[in-house]
Design an enzyme around this catalytic site. Structure first.
Site, mmCIF file in Angstrom:
data_model
loop_
_atom_site.group_PDB
_atom_site.id
_atom_site.type_symbol
_atom_site.label_atom_id
_atom_site.label_comp_id
_atom_site.label_asym_id
_atom_site.label_seq_id
_atom_site.Cartn_x
_atom_site.Cartn_y
_atom_site.Cartn_z
ATOM 1 N N GLY A 1 0.804 -1.232 0.000
ATOM 2 C CA GLY A 1 0.000 0.000 0.000
ATOM 3 C C GLY A 1 0.827 1.268 0.000
ATOM 4 O O GLY A 1 1.974 1.295 -0.462
ATOM 5 N N VAL B 1 -1.467 29.883 -0.682
ATOM 6 C CA VAL B 1 -1.443 30.360 -2.067
ATOM 7 C C VAL B 1 -2.845 30.857 -2.427
ATOM 8 O O VAL B 1 -3.815 30.120 -2.313
ATOM 9 C CB VAL B 1 -1.021 29.231 -3.035
ATOM 10 C CG1 VAL B 1 -1.165 29.689 -4.493
ATOM 11 C CG2 VAL B 1 0.407 28.795 -2.755
ATOM 12 N N HIS C 1 24.352 3.656 31.075
ATOM 13 C CA HIS C 1 25.113 4.872 30.795
ATOM 14 C C HIS C 1 26.287 4.547 29.876
ATOM 15 O O HIS C 1 26.947 3.533 30.095
ATOM 16 C CB HIS C 1 25.649 5.468 32.095
ATOM 17 C CG HIS C 1 26.514 6.674 31.854
ATOM 18 N ND1 HIS C 1 25.970 7.892 31.508
ATOM 19 C CD2 HIS C 1 27.864 6.833 31.879
ATOM 20 C CE1 HIS C 1 26.953 8.761 31.341
ATOM 21 N NE2 HIS C 1 28.119 8.145 31.549
HETATM 22 P P1 FAD Z 1 -2.936 2.141 2.323
HETATM 23 O O1 FAD Z 1 -1.546 1.950 2.767
HETATM 24 O O2 FAD Z 1 -3.272 3.397 1.597
HETATM 25 O O3 FAD Z 1 -3.317 0.869 1.442
HETATM 26 C C1 FAD Z 1 -4.542 0.780 0.809
HETATM 27 C C2 FAD Z 1 -4.381 -0.152 -0.370
HETATM 28 O O4 FAD Z 1 -5.671 -0.409 -0.924
HETATM 29 C C3 FAD Z 1 -3.547 0.452 -1.502
HETATM 30 O O5 FAD Z 1 -2.521 -0.445 -1.845
HETATM 31 C C4 FAD Z 1 -4.533 0.638 -2.648
HETATM 32 O O6 FAD Z 1 -3.947 0.419 -3.917
HETATM 33 C C5 FAD Z 1 -5.568 -0.441 -2.335
HETATM 34 N N1 FAD Z 1 -6.894 -0.170 -2.885
HETATM 35 C C6 FAD Z 1 -7.610 0.990 -2.794
HETATM 36 N N2 FAD Z 1 -8.801 0.841 -3.385
HETATM 37 C C7 FAD Z 1 -8.844 -0.429 -3.872
HETATM 38 C C8 FAD Z 1 -9.820 -1.172 -4.582
HETATM 39 N N3 FAD Z 1 -10.999 -0.649 -4.933
HETATM 40 N N4 FAD Z 1 -9.530 -2.441 -4.930
HETATM 41 C C9 FAD Z 1 -8.335 -3.007 -4.597
HETATM 42 N N5 FAD Z 1 -7.378 -2.338 -3.924
HETATM 43 C C10 FAD Z 1 -7.638 -1.085 -3.552
HETATM 44 N N6 FAD Z 1 2.640 6.378 8.615
HETATM 45 C C11 FAD Z 1 3.429 5.989 9.635
HETATM 46 O O7 FAD Z 1 2.959 5.320 10.556
HETATM 47 N N7 FAD Z 1 4.760 6.311 9.659
HETATM 48 C C12 FAD Z 1 5.336 7.044 8.675
HETATM 49 O O8 FAD Z 1 6.537 7.319 8.726
HETATM 50 C C13 FAD Z 1 4.526 7.471 7.588
HETATM 51 N N8 FAD Z 1 5.057 8.184 6.571
HETATM 52 C C14 FAD Z 1 4.268 8.530 5.520
HETATM 53 C C15 FAD Z 1 4.830 9.270 4.481
HETATM 54 C C16 FAD Z 1 4.054 9.640 3.385
HETATM 55 C C17 FAD Z 1 4.672 10.421 2.258
HETATM 56 C C18 FAD Z 1 2.686 9.239 3.338
HETATM 57 C C19 FAD Z 1 1.827 9.601 2.161
HETATM 58 C C20 FAD Z 1 2.114 8.518 4.372
HETATM 59 C C21 FAD Z 1 2.898 8.172 5.473
HETATM 60 N N9 FAD Z 1 2.349 7.453 6.536
HETATM 61 C C22 FAD Z 1 3.151 7.101 7.596
HETATM 62 C C23 FAD Z 1 0.934 7.079 6.578
HETATM 63 C C24 FAD Z 1 0.754 5.612 6.177
HETATM 64 O O9 FAD Z 1 1.354 5.373 4.932
HETATM 65 C C25 FAD Z 1 -0.726 5.266 6.141
HETATM 66 O O10 FAD Z 1 -1.318 5.622 7.368
HETATM 67 C C26 FAD Z 1 -0.933 3.780 5.906
HETATM 68 O O11 FAD Z 1 -0.345 3.374 4.694
HETATM 69 C C27 FAD Z 1 -2.428 3.435 5.882
HETATM 70 O O12 FAD Z 1 -2.567 2.074 5.658
HETATM 71 P P2 FAD Z 1 -3.887 1.451 4.986
HETATM 72 O O13 FAD Z 1 -3.649 -0.024 4.920
HETATM 73 O O14 FAD Z 1 -5.084 1.936 5.694
HETATM 74 O O15 FAD Z 1 -3.973 2.082 3.533
#
Ligand code: FAD
Length: 468
Positions: free
Chosen positions: A41, A237, A441
């Protein structure tokens, strides 16, 4: 071709979805995991891991430039952006490969394609070979979030970037405007400023990192300024004056005009709930598309769970994972509820910030009487030896019970250090418990011990107040 009948289908293979799928399989369920892009993801492909891989490179650059202070001569320190990008990709690919192996080892069917849910609560997937329908008893929605866009900007223009675009730039821009001074904007500011990009950061609120403790945010602003980052608060902006192939010119709310090669919009995330068939199914969402769930991660529709960024709240990878494990437990006849009382949140800037539990601003808002006790890394042997004596540990302690309620750490390894306090809060430990635990330490966690001692006026390395 996947099997057609499953106990559980998980939609989305981010840090929420893939652990949920594995936990369901560990509990004996037949599981399909649907992913339209890459497993891992946002976190693995466009978020946590790639940014940290880039930061590891830029931190090395910064350290190499300071080498002479450590008595080491390094000449010709020259960051190579394409090699830095290649290393980042290798790290990501390794982790993606690891997840694919885990899914296989757990007998999970990975179905590649975009999923939607039918009225009969089965899942349709548009795969490269055509549409398939996965019959299932239960569904866990883990579709995450995407970068939020602002209508002020035309994202088809080459100068305008989301965080995903910034991760795949083919060169280091000479100048960059960052709209939003939150976690993501601040991490990119550190990456590119070390590589020589001239940066202006705009923040609508009256301070950068608006969700952080005010003292941390204030000190971070002065650190950023020293790093040459121009931060303009209460500024945004107003309009774009010109899009060019090699840049952008904007007018700010302050009336100033600004030009830069690139502009990064990092103002938050939008929830990925559109197109899943949730309205037709009657799944409750708010007006921004956030799926509503209870503490068992159940939606209002029976046997449909939702987790991770798409349910809003704390948009972090580790929260998504924990929510995924709660949903998996409940979807496999277990009984689990999510507990958000202790969630460490880290910002991987230079210096790092780690916070957990209550901060002094929130304590004041909630009317909780607290002692706020600090210890500066400037007085800590290990920090000085490392040449990283900037920042502090701040403990927020219940004034009546001495229980530790929160911590904010700004300084070396803050993202690691904060976990000692996370465990302390979870266990209901007091400042006295931390103060009376022998810490090695010289080590950075001694700063936590000293802050706990200071709350009782007993820190050895803090001078007592002058007697009048
Ligand atoms: P996601 O990781 O967004 O995964 C969702 C997945 O679902 C994706 O792969 C997508 O392709 C898939 N998907 C969506 N719709 C569909 C569909 N209809 N059918 C099939 N697949 C689908 N968090 C931290 O804890 N530490 C960090 O250091 C950190 N750094 C970050 C840096 C950046 C630049 C960004 C953008 C985010 C960061 N985050 C960080 C936040 C973190 O990435 C997210 O909170 C986390 O990835 C959320 O996980 P998730 O599984 O909910 O969703």
């Amino acid at each position: 071709m996947p099997d057609s009948k499953y106990d559980i289908v998980v939609i989305g293979a981010g840090p929420g979805g893939y652990p949920a799928a594995i936990r369901c399989a560990q509990k004996g369920a037949k599981v399909a995991l649907v992913e339209k892009e890459n497993v891992g993801g946002t976190c693995l492909n466009w978020g946590c891991i790639p940014t940290k891989a880039l930061l590891a490179s830029t931190e090395l650059v910064a350290k190499a430039r300071e080498a002479e202070e450590f008595g080491v001569k390094i000449t010709g320190v020259e960051p190579d952006w394409s090699a830095i990008q290649a290393r980042k990709q290798k790290v990501t690919d390794t982790l993606v490969g690891g997840i694919l192996q885990l899914l296989k080892a757990n007998g999970i069917d990975l179905v590649k394609g975009a999923a939607s849910i039918n009225a009969d609560k089965n899942v349709s997937v548009e795969t490269a070979d055509g549409a398939v329908t996965l019959e299932t008893d239960k569904i866990i929605i883990a579709t995450g979030s995407d970068p939020a866009e602002l209508p002020t900007f035309d994202f088809s223009q080459p100068a305008v970037m989301t965080s995903t675009d910034a991760l795949t730039l083919d060169h280091v821009p000479e100048s960059l405007i960052i709209v939003g001074s939150g976690v993501i904007g601040s991490e990119f500011a550190c990456i590119f400023s070390t590589l020589g990009t001239s940066i202006v950061m705009l923040e609508l609120m009256d301070r950068m990192l608006p969700t952080e403790d005010s003292r941390v945010a204030k000190q971070m602003r002065s650190t950023f300024r020293k790093q040459g980052i121009d931060i303009r608060t209460e500024t945004t902006v107003e309009e774009v004056l010109e899009y060019r192939d090699d840049g952008i010119k904007v007018k700010l709310s302050s009336g100033d005009e600004l030009e830069a090669e690139k502009l990064l919009v990092s103002i938050g995330r939008k929830f990925n709930s559109a197109g899943l068939g949730l309205e037709e199914l009657g799944v409750e969402m708010d007006d921004r598309g956030r799926i509503m769930v209870n503490e068992r991660m159940e939606t209002n529709v029976p046997d449909v769970y939702a987790i991770g960024d798409v349910v809003g709240g704390i948009l972090l990878a580790h929260t998504a994972t924990f929510e995924g494990l709660v949903a998996a437990e409940n979807a496999t006849r277990g009984d689990a509820a999510i507990d958000y009382s202790v969630v460490p949140a880290c910002i991987f800037t230079t210096p790092e910030i780690g916070s957990v539990g209550l901060n002094s601003d929130k304590a004041a808002e909630q009317g909780i009487e607290v002692n706020v006790s600090r210890f500066s890394f400037g007085a800590l042997g290990k920090a000085l030896a490392m040449g990283e004596d900037y920042g502090f540990v701040q403990l927020v302690i219940d004034a009546k019970t001495d229980k530790v309620l929160g911590a904010q750490v700004m300084g070396p390894h803050a993202s690691d250090l904060v976990h000692e306090v996370a465990v302390a809060i979870k266990m209901g430990a007091t400042a006295e418990d931390i103060a009376s635990t022998i810490h090695a330490h010289p080590s950075l966690p001694e700063a936590i011990m000293e802050a706990a001692e200071a709350s009782h006026g007993k820190a050895i390395h803090v001078a007592p107040p002058k007697k009048r």
